[in-house]
Design a protein around this motif. Structure first.
Motif, PDB file in Angstrom:
ATOM      1  N   THR A   6      -2.703  -4.054 -11.980  1.00  0.00           N
ATOM      2  CA  THR A   6      -2.593  -3.669 -13.389  1.00  0.00           C
ATOM      3  C   THR A   6      -2.041  -2.266 -13.530  1.00  0.00           C
ATOM      4  O   THR A   6      -1.163  -2.012 -14.363  1.00  0.00           O
ATOM      5  N   VAL A   7      -2.531  -1.334 -12.731  1.00  0.00           N
ATOM      6  CA  VAL A   7      -2.002   0.039 -12.784  1.00  0.00           C
ATOM      7  C   VAL A   7      -0.523   0.040 -12.408  1.00  0.00           C
ATOM      8  O   VAL A   7       0.284   0.741 -13.023  1.00  0.00           O
ATOM      9  N   GLY A   8      -0.152  -0.761 -11.418  1.00  0.00           N
ATOM     10  CA  GLY A   8       1.261  -0.853 -11.043  1.00  0.00           C
ATOM     11  C   GLY A   8       2.119  -1.366 -12.175  1.00  0.00           C
ATOM     12  O   GLY A   8       3.222  -0.880 -12.409  1.00  0.00           O
ATOM     13  N   SER A   9       1.603  -2.355 -12.932  1.00  0.00           N
ATOM     14  CA  SER A   9       2.379  -2.903 -14.045  1.00  0.00           C
ATOM     15  C   SER A   9       2.544  -1.892 -15.169  1.00  0.00           C
ATOM     16  O   SER A   9       3.463  -1.990 -15.968  1.00  0.00           O
ATOM     17  N   GLN A  10       1.660  -0.894 -15.221  1.00  0.00           N
ATOM     18  CA  GLN A  10       1.706   0.125 -16.259  1.00  0.00           C
ATOM     19  C   GLN A  10       2.553   1.333 -15.851  1.00  0.00           C
ATOM     20  O   GLN A  10       2.801   2.212 -16.675  1.00  0.00           O
ATOM     21  N   THR A  11       2.955   1.388 -14.601  1.00  0.00           N
ATOM     22  CA  THR A  11       3.638   2.563 -14.064  1.00  0.00           C
ATOM     23  C   THR A  11       5.137   2.305 -13.967  1.00  0.00           C
ATOM     24  O   THR A  11       5.574   1.433 -13.203  1.00  0.00           O
ATOM     25  N   VAL A  12       5.920   3.041 -14.741  1.00  0.00           N
ATOM     26  CA  VAL A  12       7.368   2.874 -14.734  1.00  0.00           C
ATOM     27  C   VAL A  12       7.918   3.191 -13.346  1.00  0.00           C
ATOM     28  O   VAL A  12       7.606   4.228 -12.758  1.00  0.00           O
ATOM     29  N   GLY A  13       8.709   2.271 -12.803  1.00  0.00           N
ATOM     30  CA  GLY A  13       9.286   2.454 -11.479  1.00  0.00           C
ATOM     31  C   GLY A  13       8.601   1.634 -10.409  1.00  0.00           C
ATOM     32  O   GLY A  13       9.104   1.520  -9.294  1.00  0.00           O
ATOM     33  N   VAL A  14       7.437   1.057 -10.733  1.00  0.00           N
ATOM     34  CA  VAL A  14       6.722   0.209  -9.776  1.00  0.00           C
ATOM     35  C   VAL A  14       6.949  -1.248 -10.164  1.00  0.00           C
ATOM     36  O   VAL A  14       6.766  -1.627 -11.315  1.00  0.00           O
ATOM     37  N   ASP A  15       7.341  -2.053  -9.218  1.00  0.00           N
ATOM     38  CA  ASP A  15       7.504  -3.476  -9.466  1.00  0.00           C
ATOM     39  C   ASP A  15       6.579  -4.246  -8.533  1.00  0.00           C
ATOM     40  O   ASP A  15       5.671  -3.672  -7.930  1.00  0.00           O
ATOM     41  N   ARG A  16       6.788  -5.540  -8.442  1.00  0.00           N
ATOM     42  CA  ARG A  16       5.923  -6.383  -7.605  1.00  0.00           C
ATOM     43  C   ARG A  16       5.914  -5.900  -6.160  1.00  0.00           C
ATOM     44  O   ARG A  16       4.872  -5.914  -5.496  1.00  0.00           O
ATOM     45  N   ASP A  17       7.050  -5.456  -5.676  1.00  0.00           N
ATOM     46  CA  ASP A  17       7.140  -4.993  -4.304  1.00  0.00           C
ATOM     47  C   ASP A  17       6.272  -3.756  -4.081  1.00  0.00           C
ATOM     48  O   ASP A  17       5.597  -3.629  -3.064  1.00  0.00           O
ATOM     49  N   GLY A  18       6.295  -2.826  -5.044  1.00  0.00           N
ATOM     50  CA  GLY A  18       5.467  -1.636  -4.944  1.00  0.00           C
ATOM     51  C   GLY A  18       3.986  -1.963  -4.953  1.00  0.00           C
ATOM     52  O   GLY A  18       3.185  -1.325  -4.244  1.00  0.00           O
ATOM     53  N   VAL A  19       3.598  -2.962  -5.748  1.00  0.00           N
ATOM     54  CA  VAL A  19       2.200  -3.378  -5.792  1.00  0.00           C
ATOM     55  C   VAL A  19       1.773  -3.963  -4.446  1.00  0.00           C
ATOM     56  O   VAL A  19       0.673  -3.693  -3.956  1.00  0.00           O
ATOM     57  N   ILE A  20       2.640  -4.759  -3.833  1.00  0.00           N
ATOM     58  CA  ILE A  20       2.316  -5.328  -2.519  1.00  0.00           C
ATOM     59  C   ILE A  20       2.096  -4.211  -1.510  1.00  0.00           C
ATOM     60  O   ILE A  20       1.149  -4.257  -0.703  1.00  0.00           O
ATOM     61  N   ILE A  21       2.927  -3.191  -1.537  1.00  0.00           N
ATOM     62  CA  ILE A  21       2.768  -2.058  -0.618  1.00  0.00           C
ATOM     63  C   ILE A  21       1.418  -1.376  -0.849  1.00  0.00           C
ATOM     64  O   ILE A  21       0.706  -1.022   0.100  1.00  0.00           O
ATOM     65  N   ALA A  22       1.044  -1.198  -2.112  1.00  0.00           N
ATOM     66  CA  ALA A  22      -0.231  -0.559  -2.422  1.00  0.00           C
ATOM     67  C   ALA A  22      -1.406  -1.397  -1.931  1.00  0.00           C
ATOM     68  O   ALA A  22      -2.377  -0.861  -1.368  1.00  0.00           O
ATOM     69  N   ILE A  23      -1.348  -2.703  -2.135  1.00  0.00           N
ATOM     70  CA  ILE A  23      -2.433  -3.569  -1.671  1.00  0.00           C
ATOM     71  C   ILE A  23      -2.504  -3.558  -0.141  1.00  0.00           C
ATOM     72  O   ILE A  23      -3.594  -3.546   0.445  1.00  0.00           O
ATOM     73  N   MET A  24      -1.348  -3.549   0.522  1.00  0.00           N
ATOM     74  CA  MET A  24      -1.324  -3.436   1.985  1.00  0.00           C
ATOM     75  C   MET A  24      -2.057  -2.177   2.434  1.00  0.00           C
ATOM     76  O   MET A  24      -2.856  -2.205   3.382  1.00  0.00           O
ATOM     77  N   ALA A  25      -1.783  -1.064   1.751  1.00  0.00           N
ATOM     78  CA  ALA A  25      -2.406   0.209   2.133  1.00  0.00           C
ATOM     79  C   ALA A  25      -3.917   0.158   1.936  1.00  0.00           C
ATOM     80  O   ALA A  25      -4.691   0.601   2.808  1.00  0.00           O
ATOM     81  N   ALA A  26      -4.368  -0.403   0.809  1.00  0.00           N
ATOM     82  CA  ALA A  26      -5.806  -0.461   0.541  1.00  0.00           C
ATOM     83  C   ALA A  26      -6.519  -1.421   1.499  1.00  0.00           C
ATOM     84  O   ALA A  26      -7.648  -1.162   1.926  1.00  0.00           O
ATOM     85  N   LEU A  27      -5.867  -2.528   1.835  1.00  0.00           N
ATOM     86  CA  LEU A  27      -6.440  -3.453   2.820  1.00  0.00           C
ATOM     87  C   LEU A  27      -6.633  -2.747   4.163  1.00  0.00           C
ATOM     88  O   LEU A  27      -7.664  -2.895   4.833  1.00  0.00           O
TER      89      LEU A  27
END
Length: 391
Positions: A73-94
């Motif tokens: 949700t935060v990624g969808s609200q952040t200009v410049g972040v797309d689905r790919d950026g969200v996947i990277i963030a989830i990878m990092a948190a995992l």
């Protein structure tokens, strides 16, 4: 091969900075600059089983998946972040925390007083991304907030740390990096290769979370799901790119010379200027429609009310979304054009509270009343490729 290297070196050192993106795309035709897919969360499952790159099976519970939903949700609200950026963030948190909000009582006793999923003990690291107060990521109170940690990871001009420490959007060329390398560029781990292990898990999580939040209907005659409440409202053109040329209400039609009611607000801007979704929503029309020329219609939920927004006069190649797509506020959905009944490049914007079949209101007044934020041109990215049209 030597000839190709020479050409690339000339482009890099002699060309303008914008050429670097073209060089990266040339080297890697599969560069992920146009990742597509919904970032709107549907139902969060009670559990999910997924497989890592090396074949290990891991089970995630609803709390872990809820944290992934926050990151999305935060990624969808952040200009410049797309689905790919969200996947990277989830990878990092995992990788860093197993998608758990970890306190660290040994380093920060007060962290145990905040909602958490257990304790960690890596230096003074906290939370989903194991961010350290000592490294400048934020205070203990801030870092024990999953929403703050996600915003810090994404960074950029709207991030809380102004690029120091740098988030994903502060990493030059992150889209052209391997996803694991992009995560490492933010986390700066002593074990840089471990993020790639969780790439397929992150993809599975995001697919599952957005399964019922994306395209309308799962079967014949199924009604589209209600669009979730928007997270923000933004102005539909980047700051400094436009001038108001014609307002809502009665006017003398510039083409026919007749006195007619004008249902939109006209904003003149150079051809090709990015048109942004004014709120989170769903595409209900994208294509040619009479005097509108190329038209996109989005439906949103704003303060509990269905609202439709119309974006007109795009040329066919300037439409970057398709019916059924979900979009985030500020997402680049099209380009300014002069198609249809138009005397020059501009955006004709209409706002219809109650839905697309209800009367329009003054779009600029509506945006002002709802606290629309401006978006800098430097923050923009196309969050989805324009779909190929079938004959």
């Amino acid at each position: 091969m030597h000839r190709l290297v020479i050409i690339l070196l000339v482009l890099i050192f002699a060309g303008p900075p914008a050429a670097l993106v073209g060089v990266a795309a040339f080297v890697n035709p599969a560069a992920r600059a146009c990742a597509s897919g919904s970032l709107i969360i549907g139902d969060i499952p009670d559990s999910l089983t997924a497989t890592t790159r090396s074949g290990h099976t891991i089970a995630l519970n609803k709390s872990q998946l809820g944290h992934a939903a926050t990151i999305t949700t935060v990624g969808s609200q952040t200009v410049g972040v797309d689905r790919d950026g969200v996947i990277i963030a989830i990878m990092a948190a995992l990788t860093e925390s197993g998608l758990r909000m970890l306190a660290n009582p040994s380093a920060h006793p007060e962290s145990a007083g905040y909602p958490n999923d257990g304790n960690g003990s890596d230096h003074d690291s906290l939370g989903l991304f194991q961010m350290r107060p000592a490294s400048g990521w934020g205070s203990v109170a801030e870092l024990m907030n999953p929403d703050y940690q996600a915003r810090a990871f994404y960074g950029g001009t709207t991030g809380p740390n102004a690029g120091s420490p740098r988030g994903l959007l502060d990493v030059f060329g992150w889209r052209e990096l391997d996803r694991g390398a992009a995560a490492q560029a933010v986390e700066v781990s002593a074990f840089p290769d471990r993020y790639r292990e969780y790439e397929p898990v992150a993809e599975s999580i995001l697919t599952e979370l957005t399964r019922s939040g994306g395209r309308a209907g799962n079967g014949a005659g199924a009604a589209p799901p209600r669009v979730p409440e928007t997270t923000r409202v933004v102005f539909p053109l980047p700051d400094g790119t436009y001038t108001g040329t014609d307002s809502f209400g009665w006017r003398v039609d510039p083409v026919t010379g007749e006195r007619r009611f004008h249902a939109g607000s006209d904003l003149a801007a150079p051809a090709g200027t990015a048109i942004l979704a004014v709120a989170d929503g769903r595409v209900v029309f994208a294509g040619e429609r009479g005097t509108y020329g190329g038209l996109i219609v989005l439906e949103h939920t704003v303060a509990g009310l269905t609202v439709a927004s119309f974006y007109a006069h795009m040329h066919d190649e300037g439409i970057h979304v398709a019916v059924g797509d979900t979009v985030a506020a500020g997402q680049h959905i099209g380009d300014v054009g002069s198609a249809g009944k138009s005397t020059g490049p501009h955006l004709h914007l209409e706002i219809h509270p109650g839905g697309q079949n209800e009367p329009a209101v003054n779009a600029v007044d509506w945006l002002t009343e709802h606290g629309a934020a401006g978006v800098a041109d430097s923050e923009l990215t196309i969050a989805g490729c324009r779909p190929e049209r079938t004959p």
